[in-house]
Design a protein around this motif. Structure first.
Motif, PDB file in Angstrom:
ATOM      1  N   GLN A  30       0.832  -1.202   0.000  1.00  0.00           N
ATOM      2  CA  GLN A  30       0.000   0.000   0.000  1.00  0.00           C
ATOM      3  C   GLN A  30       0.866   1.251   0.000  1.00  0.00           C
ATOM      4  O   GLN A  30       0.590   2.217  -0.696  1.00  0.00           O
ATOM      5  CB  GLN A  30      -0.889  -0.030   1.253  1.00  0.00           C
ATOM      6  N   ARG A  37     -26.166 -11.780  -6.509  1.00  0.00           N
ATOM      7  CA  ARG A  37     -26.871 -10.502  -6.492  1.00  0.00           C
ATOM      8  C   ARG A  37     -25.940  -9.394  -6.942  1.00  0.00           C
ATOM      9  O   ARG A  37     -24.775  -9.404  -6.610  1.00  0.00           O
ATOM     10  CB  ARG A  37     -27.365 -10.215  -5.083  1.00  0.00           C
ATOM     11  N   LEU A  38     -26.497  -8.476  -7.703  1.00  0.00           N
ATOM     12  CA  LEU A  38     -25.717  -7.330  -8.156  1.00  0.00           C
ATOM     13  C   LEU A  38     -26.561  -6.089  -7.913  1.00  0.00           C
ATOM     14  O   LEU A  38     -27.767  -6.115  -8.130  1.00  0.00           O
ATOM     15  CB  LEU A  38     -25.405  -7.475  -9.645  1.00  0.00           C
ATOM     16  N   HIS A  39     -25.904  -5.052  -7.480  1.00  0.00           N
ATOM     17  CA  HIS A  39     -26.684  -3.853  -7.199  1.00  0.00           C
ATOM     18  C   HIS A  39     -27.180  -3.209  -8.483  1.00  0.00           C
ATOM     19  O   HIS A  39     -26.495  -3.217  -9.494  1.00  0.00           O
ATOM     20  CB  HIS A  39     -25.849  -2.850  -6.400  1.00  0.00           C
ATOM     21  N   MET A  40     -28.376  -2.644  -8.418  1.00  0.00           N
ATOM     22  CA  MET A  40     -29.012  -2.017  -9.586  1.00  0.00           C
ATOM     23  C   MET A  40     -28.101  -1.018 -10.277  1.00  0.00           C
ATOM     24  O   MET A  40     -28.081  -0.937 -11.498  1.00  0.00           O
ATOM     25  CB  MET A  40     -30.282  -1.276  -9.134  1.00  0.00           C
ATOM     26  N   ASP A  41     -27.354  -0.262  -9.474  1.00  0.00           N
ATOM     27  CA  ASP A  41     -26.500   0.780 -10.043  1.00  0.00           C
ATOM     28  C   ASP A  41     -25.544   0.208 -11.084  1.00  0.00           C
ATOM     29  O   ASP A  41     -25.172   0.888 -12.030  1.00  0.00           O
ATOM     30  CB  ASP A  41     -25.653   1.433  -8.936  1.00  0.00           C
ATOM     31  N   TYR A  42     -25.101  -1.020 -10.844  1.00  0.00           N
ATOM     32  CA  TYR A  42     -24.080  -1.588 -11.713  1.00  0.00           C
ATOM     33  C   TYR A  42     -24.665  -2.343 -12.880  1.00  0.00           C
ATOM     34  O   TYR A  42     -23.971  -2.637 -13.847  1.00  0.00           O
ATOM     35  CB  TYR A  42     -23.185  -2.545 -10.926  1.00  0.00           C
ATOM     36  N   LEU A 101     -25.334  -2.693   0.400  1.00  0.00           N
ATOM     37  CA  LEU A 101     -26.051  -3.965   0.497  1.00  0.00           C
ATOM     38  C   LEU A 101     -25.124  -5.162   0.364  1.00  0.00           C
ATOM     39  O   LEU A 101     -25.571  -6.291   0.301  1.00  0.00           O
ATOM     40  CB  LEU A 101     -27.117  -4.019  -0.601  1.00  0.00           C
ATOM     41  N   ASP A 102     -23.835  -4.922   0.289  1.00  0.00           N
ATOM     42  CA  ASP A 102     -22.883  -6.012   0.096  1.00  0.00           C
ATOM     43  C   ASP A 102     -22.520  -6.624   1.450  1.00  0.00           C
ATOM     44  O   ASP A 102     -21.946  -5.968   2.308  1.00  0.00           O
ATOM     45  CB  ASP A 102     -21.639  -5.438  -0.592  1.00  0.00           C
ATOM     46  N   THR A 134     -30.377   3.187  -2.527  1.00  0.00           N
ATOM     47  CA  THR A 134     -29.290   2.370  -1.996  1.00  0.00           C
ATOM     48  C   THR A 134     -28.148   2.438  -2.981  1.00  0.00           C
ATOM     49  O   THR A 134     -28.304   2.858  -4.121  1.00  0.00           O
ATOM     50  CB  THR A 134     -29.718   0.911  -1.863  1.00  0.00           C
ATOM     51  N   HIS A 135     -26.988   2.048  -2.543  1.00  0.00           N
ATOM     52  CA  HIS A 135     -25.872   1.919  -3.465  1.00  0.00           C
ATOM     53  C   HIS A 135     -25.235   0.569  -3.208  1.00  0.00           C
ATOM     54  O   HIS A 135     -25.537  -0.081  -2.202  1.00  0.00           O
ATOM     55  CB  HIS A 135     -24.880   3.064  -3.300  1.00  0.00           C
ATOM     56  N   ALA A 136     -24.374   0.161  -4.142  1.00  0.00           N
ATOM     57  CA  ALA A 136     -23.925  -1.229  -4.149  1.00  0.00           C
ATOM     58  C   ALA A 136     -23.288  -1.652  -2.825  1.00  0.00           C
ATOM     59  O   ALA A 136     -23.632  -2.674  -2.264  1.00  0.00           O
ATOM     60  CB  ALA A 136     -22.961  -1.437  -5.294  1.00  0.00           C
ATOM     61  N   GLU A 137     -22.366  -0.827  -2.307  1.00  0.00           N
ATOM     62  CA  GLU A 137     -21.622  -1.253  -1.126  1.00  0.00           C
ATOM     63  C   GLU A 137     -22.516  -1.409   0.104  1.00  0.00           C
ATOM     64  O   GLU A 137     -22.260  -2.226   0.967  1.00  0.00           O
ATOM     65  CB  GLU A 137     -20.518  -0.255  -0.814  1.00  0.00           C
ATOM     66  N   ARG A 181     -20.378  -8.970   2.327  1.00  0.00           N
ATOM     67  CA  ARG A 181     -18.955  -9.127   2.644  1.00  0.00           C
ATOM     68  C   ARG A 181     -18.311  -7.789   2.987  1.00  0.00           C
ATOM     69  O   ARG A 181     -17.517  -7.665   3.911  1.00  0.00           O
ATOM     70  CB  ARG A 181     -18.210  -9.740   1.450  1.00  0.00           C
ATOM     71  N   ALA A 209      -6.886  -1.305  -5.245  1.00  0.00           N
ATOM     72  CA  ALA A 209      -5.835  -0.371  -4.868  1.00  0.00           C
ATOM     73  C   ALA A 209      -5.331   0.323  -6.119  1.00  0.00           C
ATOM     74  O   ALA A 209      -4.841  -0.313  -7.039  1.00  0.00           O
ATOM     75  CB  ALA A 209      -4.709  -1.129  -4.189  1.00  0.00           C
ATOM     76  N   MET A 254     -22.339  -8.341  -6.443  1.00  0.00           N
ATOM     77  CA  MET A 254     -21.190  -8.028  -5.579  1.00  0.00           C
ATOM     78  C   MET A 254     -19.920  -7.938  -6.416  1.00  0.00           C
ATOM     79  O   MET A 254     -19.550  -8.914  -7.056  1.00  0.00           O
ATOM     80  CB  MET A 254     -21.023  -9.142  -4.553  1.00  0.00           C
ATOM     81  N   PRO A 255     -19.296  -6.815  -6.414  1.00  0.00           N
ATOM     82  CA  PRO A 255     -18.045  -6.727  -7.153  1.00  0.00           C
ATOM     83  C   PRO A 255     -16.951  -7.499  -6.418  1.00  0.00           C
ATOM     84  O   PRO A 255     -16.897  -7.458  -5.187  1.00  0.00           O
ATOM     85  CB  PRO A 255     -17.738  -5.230  -7.157  1.00  0.00           C
TER      86      PRO A 255
END
Lengths: 971, 253
Positions: free
Chosen positions: A106, B209-214, A804-805, A799-802, A807, B167, B1-2
């Protein structure tokens, strides 16, 4: 675009598998040099200068540097320094670094990302001309070295194309591997070791100090002090066949020659003693341990050993003192499994704060460094700036620990400031607790609204307008980040009230996936030091736009209930709103408004309703089994100019405190219920596991000695028996009991609802089945997330992707919990620091209570200051009763919860670890207790000092006599 | 999920491709003589064979008066994966694949032209390295073309995934044509079978599952992949035909 080329890898997954992966080679990768006439660069893609200026005396022509993996891994501190530029980092190197140490990876990425540094990362692995295939039988490391050499020579020829001879930059390969250097020279590549290069750099003072003294630790077999570590392969097979064990090494705070390691399969942790037993393990390292046969097991020593003040050279001693001190005990319960470290699986070294030990020879370059953390050994460093650094707190990184060196080798990283300076000391606290405290970056500040931001009219239209309602906030005095406000008013139905909690709408400003959001997520919490606040979000938000100040229009997230007279909730609504707080009050002001019967304005009425309802809510909660716990909290009165603490006092608790708290709890619970319903997989909640019965052992024993049986089977019975444990005439006893009870608890943690079962959501301390944090988004990131989830749930936001993720949420929770804990520790460390400053010039005699009885000390608490510390007891005067945890001397018996009088003073003999010294005054023990001056008027001042010295000497003597006794026995 | 760690800081994927690049596709038509049409197709290390029989008279049980019955069989060779497979066909996954294949191919075939008949399509995965379904659809299209079955358009399949902002990389980025390594990394895989010339989507399948935004950007990347594949398939068909005509000419002369 070129394609193809497959390569083979074998991996083990139980059985051997052959894995074939594609590997594409490309012809569109750029070399990044402005001196190149071949690659189709765009203007902004040049990273390396066309004519780099040489700063090294060895190579006085323009050149680029190509680094070896080990150079990046070990010399990252040199690379981070603003000295070396025009460096090519190969992908081979980057990948190896990433594999070996993510933290350094990093850091090197950050260096590459900094445009000014001119570091170019070249993807040699996918370039058609620099890809190297592994030869049969060739080791991976050798292949990588070959790939690096190939890339270096490619650059050399590549840059010479279309360039006049001698005009183009040359390539210098930096590597510490001698074999590699030799082979490179044979291939015609200029190369050099880091040391030679850096030592010949002109114009950067102090760069040499940062050179890592990296020696391959096992190679120094000459004059070896320590046994060699096993090779990774040996460790691996040893752990497999059960001969060795793997565990994390924890050094002892009191004894530098002792440590423990927790290992699977053993109930107790494994004891490791002596230089040989610890064998160069440093606190936190993952080590391989060989456990001794049972007859060699020992018990942990209870003596305090500190490393000697002067530099003893490369010798190991003291061994005998320690080892003889610990004879195999007769009592079977006390011996613990004992073993020794035979290898290091992974070092967990970080950078350490501390000070230089004064050197005996002026002008010497080799110095010893003492870390602030007691569990870390001293470090040998080389510096030429010792005169300047002697009075400074400095940061040092560990490099290696060869077999023939008593101490690990390290190098100087940077100076933090003069010893004793407030800022430097705060910096140490922040660094030691890993609190991110750098200034907010430009990218973060760019996310902020303008300073004169006002609520746009279209935003008001979208929200519920509550500006006409009389809302007020109640906070501690001097609070600038006000994140909650309240209101209550009667509704049309008699006996039903509308109560609203309004929380600052931080998420309106902190939008997901912005730099501001990322920074806030990484900080996770605002850290409060005594005289300093490290904000989670920039000041403009935390103390202005988001702070619900009196008389100003602010955006809020409201939770509004209809509550009947008996505090039953009839309905709950959530909505975004605009509010205008009528008044920002302190707890005291609010209390006065409630009590003052002459006041009958809207605020006072509202507060009275709130207070009335809060009391009922609290009663309900306690009836459910919620625990009322206590912790000794203190406030410092700080001098407004010097920021030196003037006075301490315990925090006052008023009715209004608990009023605000009660409604915050209610809001949190309501929000938690809503979230768990709508987001069964990814709601962010907070749980508090019930403590295991073993945690209570000492506590129950101590309470029994005072004549109370505490029932800890459920939180309800626990709460009830705590309430009943009252001694008339000793009001502090009950509080003390609750303080002790708090220490038996587990930590409450954030979690994502998908990762736990419904039963595990339970919050033990609050006795509610579900809980979260919603009410302080300015200072906690968890609340920000909860706000976003709730906004999505009521349709006020997308909502946004992160969000609801699952993990991602789990990873975030880990960070939240870690930062939260560190922030608490940092806060406590800051309190400790300020108490030390406070007692620098004063000595006090105060009443105290015993919190715990140890073998050689009492843990005492001063209620007035909330201070806590050990009161050491000489073992030749006091006998320790293990069964009942008592210390007995003649007719004086000291046990937990006893009240004493002690004398407080500061011991500054050790600059690094200044500590408060507690001396017993009452009950009076002849020859031990401190005699107050009034009682010994005739005795001169001198006597006192003598006495203290005597005491000290006595303590030392006892430790030694203990040792010698055992020695004689062994003989 | 990315999925994380799929894109390097230089914007390259694990195997050296850029996010919008397909794996290398190589194909051949007419690899067998027995079937009416056949094709072999490689997409990176995923290699499949397809054979088409028919249209021929339908067996009584399947007979339909409305159009041709498309019969698909998907099977994976026992040696196609790293660990040897026990059952080449008939397991749940293969049956599902067969059904999906049938759905995509039926959408492309002009079924109404051949009532009371049937077309059998057999695909065999010889080596599986991710995206087997896509390779099967693409190979079957080639085989159908070679068999001379009238198609509305080429049906092409492609997959796409989402790489999380890693990163040093700019932000989440959709990845085209996902290989095994990238599939195993745990990210979502969106599989699209489409008729790029008409713009129709014949099949759409998503693994997680994938978020709608993507969703839109991933889908458009997959569609772009289908269009790229169509160009490759079209060229292959034309090359084959050119080659084939000359051969036949030689034989007739």
């Amino acid at each position: 675009m070129w394609t193809t080329k497959t390569f083979l890898t074998k991996t083990k997954r139980g059985n051997i598998l052959k894995i074939v992966r594609e590997h594409y080679l490309r012809d569109d990768l750029l070399c990044g040099s402005a001196a190149c006439n071949v690659c189709p660069h765009k203007d902004d893609e040049y990273v390396l200068d066309p004519k780099p200026e040489s700063i090294c005396a060895l190579f006085d022509y323009p050149h680029y540097l190509v680094l070896d993996t080990n150079v990046v891994l070990h010399q990252i501190d040199v690379l981070e320094e603003d000295a070396l530029t025009n460096v090519i980092i190969l992908q081979t190197v980057l990948e190896e670094v990433k594999h070996q140490n993510t933290a350094i990876f990093q850091r090197i990425l950050d260096v590459i990302g900094n445009k000014k540094r001119k570091f170019y990362s070249f993807v040699n692995e996918h370039h058609k001309d620099t890809y190297v295939e592994r030869n049969p039988g060739e080791k991976q490391n050798d292949r990588n070295d070959r790939a690096i050499r190939k890339a270096a020579s490619w650059y050399e020829t590549h840059l010479s194309i279309n360039n006049v001879k001698g005009q183009h930059p040359k390539i210098v390969l930096i590597t510490d591997d001698e074999k590699n250097r030799k082979m490179a020279q044979e291939e015609g590549i200029t190369c050099c070791s880091v040391k030679d290069y850096v030592e010949n750099v002109n114009g950067f003072v102090g760069l040499v100090d940062k050179l890592s003294k990296n020696v391959i630790p096992e190679s120094c077999s000459k004059d070896a002090l320590y046994p060699a570590h096993l090779t990774p392969a040996e460790i691996h097979s040893g752990i497999r066949n059960g001969k060795l064990h793997q565990g994390t090494f924890h050094a002892s705070r009191d004894n530098f020659l002792e440590g423990t390691a927790t290992v699977n399969g053993y109930e107790k942790s494994i004891l490791l003693q002596g230089h040989i037993g610890i064998n160069r393990a440093v606190d936190g390292d993952l080590v391989a341990i060989e456990v001794f046969p049972e007859e060699e097991w020992r018990k942990p020593s209870d003596i305090v050993l500190e490393d000697k003040a002067d530099d003893p050279g490369d010798l190991l001693e003291e061994e005998s003192v320690l080892l003889n001190a610990v004879k195999p005990a007769d009592n079977k319960n006390e011996i613990t499994p004992t073993g020794k470290v035979v290898g290091i699986i992974r070092r967990k070294w970080r950078q350490y704060c501390g000070i230089l030990l004064p050197s005996k020879f002026p002008g010497a370059t080799r110095h010893l460094f003492t870390p602030a953390e007691k569990r870390i050994p001293r470090v040998r460093i080389e510096t030429r700036q010792s005169d300047m650094l002697a009075s400074q707190r400095i940061l040092v990184a560990l490099d290696s620990w060869p077999r023939n060196s008593r101490y690990p080798l390290g190098h100087f990283v940077r100076a933090l400031g003069p010893i004793g300076d407030k800022d430097a000391e705060n910096e140490v606290i922040l660094l030691e607790h890993d609190v991110p405290h750098a200034r907010f970056s430009e990218a973060v500040l760019a996310c902020l609204p303008p300073n004169d931001w006002t609520i746009p009219p279209e935003e008001i239209k979208k929200r519920v307008d509550l500006r006409s309602i009389c809302i007020c906030s109640v906070d501690p005095p001097g609070c600038t980040d006000i994140d909650d406000a309240l209101h209550a008013r009667p509704t049309a139905t008699a006996g039903v009230y509308e109560v609203g909690v309004h929380i600052a709408d931080v998420t309106h400003f902190v939008r997901p996936a912005t730099a501001l959001d990322k920074e806030a997520a990484s900080r996770s919490t605002t850290v409060y030091l005594v005289d300093k606040r490290i904000d989670m979000v920039p000041d403009l938000l935390s103390s202005n736009l988001c702070s619900l100040r009196g008389g100003e229009e602010r955006l809020a997230f409201s939770c509004v209930w209809e509550i009947d007279e008996n505090a039953n909730i009839l309905s709950t609504k959530f909505h975004k709103s605009v509010i205008k707080s009528a008044a920002a009050m302190t707890y005291e002001e609010a209390q006065i408004a409630i009590d003052d019967s002459s006041r009958n304005d809207e605020i006072a009425r509202s507060l009275r309703t709130l207070n009335k309802l809060a009391k009922k809510l609290k009663k309900k909660r306690l009836d459910n089994g919620a625990l009322l716990l206590a912790s000794p909290e203190i406030r410092f009165q700080v001098d407004s100019e010097t920021h030196e603490p003037l006075e301490v006092q315990a925090k006052k608790i008023m009715d209004t405190n608990s009023m605000v708290e009660e409604f915050m709890l209610l809001a949190n619970v309501s929000v938690a219920q809503r979230l768990a319903e709508d987001f069964p997989q990814c709601a962010l909640l907070r749980r508090h596991p019930s403590p295991p019965p073993a945690n209570f052992e000492h506590f129950l024993l101590a309470a029994r000695q005072q004549g109370f049986e505490i029932d800890v089977s459920t939180n309800k019975s626990f709460s009830k028996s705590l309430d009943e444990a009252v001694i008339p005439g000793r009001p502090y006893f009950n509080i003390l009991l609750r303080i002790m009870a708090t220490r038996c608890m587990m930590q409450a943690v954030y979690f994502s609802s998908g990762n736990h079962t419904q039963e595990e959501y339970y919050h033990y301390g609050l006795a509610c089945p579900i809980y979260t944090h919603f009410t302080s988004p300015i200072r906690r990131y968890a609340d920000v997330l909860v706000h976003r989830l709730l906004a999505a749930s009521i349709g006020a936001d997308v909502t946004h992707a992160e969000l609801l993720d699952v993990r991602y949420a789990a990873a975030l929770c880990d960070n939240l919990n870690y930062r939260h804990r560190q922030a608490q520790y940092a806060g406590r460390a800051s309190v400790a620091l300020n108490t030390h400053i406070l007692f620098k010039y004063r000595v006090e005699i105060e009443s105290a209570v015993v919190l715990a009885v140890k073998r050689n000390a009492l843990q005492v608490l001063i209620p007035k200051y909330g201070l806590e510390g050990p009161l050491y007891l000489p073992s030749d005067m006091f006998t320790y009763n293990e069964e009942n945890h008592m210390q007995i001397c003649g007719d004086v018996t000291l046990k937990t919860f006893d009240e004493l009088t002690v004398r407080l003073s500061l011991d500054s003999t050790n600059l690094q670890h200044r500590k408060l010294v507690f001396q017993l005054v009452k009950p009076f023990v002849p020859g031990f207790s401190y005699v107050p001056e009034e009682q010994k008027e005739k005795k001169p001042e001198q006597m006192e000092v003598d006495k203290e010295q005597e005491n000290l000497k006595k303590r030392k003597d006892t430790a030694q006599s203990k040792g010698s006794k055992k020695k004689s026995k062994k003989k | 999920m990315p999925a994380t760690d799929l894109l390097s800081s230089q914007g390259l994927r694990l195997d050296g491709r850029r996010p919008n690049e397909l794996r290398r596709i190589r194909c051949r038509l007419g690899v067998f003589t027995q079937p009416d049409g056949s094709a072999y197709l490689e997409q990176g290390n995923t290699k499949v064979l397809a054979a088409v029989y028919g249209p021929h008279q339908a067996s009584k049980s399947k007979l339909s008066t409305e159009g041709v019955v498309v019969n698909c069989q998907y099977s994976m060779a026992t040696f196609s994966t790293g660990e040897r497979k026990n059952r080449p066909r008939g397991d749940r996954k293969s049956q599902e694949m067969s059904m999906h294949l049938r759905q995509a191919l039926t959408a492309a075939i002009k079924t109404e032209l051949y009532p009371r008949s049937q077309i059998d399509i057999y695909v065999e995965v010889l080596q599986a390295d991710g995206g087997a379904y896509c390779a099967c659809v693409n190979a079957a299209t080639l085989a159908l073309t070679e068999a001379g079955v009238p198609l509305r358009a080429y049906v092409c399949a492609s997959s796409a995934s989402m790489a999380a902002a890693g990163a040093g990389s700019a932000g989440p980025e959709p990845l085209l044509d996902v290989g095994h390594v990238e599939e195993a990394a745990g990210g979502v895989v969106l599989t699209v079978a489409a008729l790029p010339t008409t713009g129709h989507i014949a099949l759409l399948e998503m693994s997680h599952r994938l978020h709608m935004d993507y969703f839109d950007i991933v889908l458009s990347r997959a569609m772009q992949g289908c269009r790229d594949i169509e160009v490759i398939l079209d060229r292959a068909v034309r090359d084959h035909l050119a080659e084939g005509w000359t051969k036949q000419d030689v034989m007739t002369i």
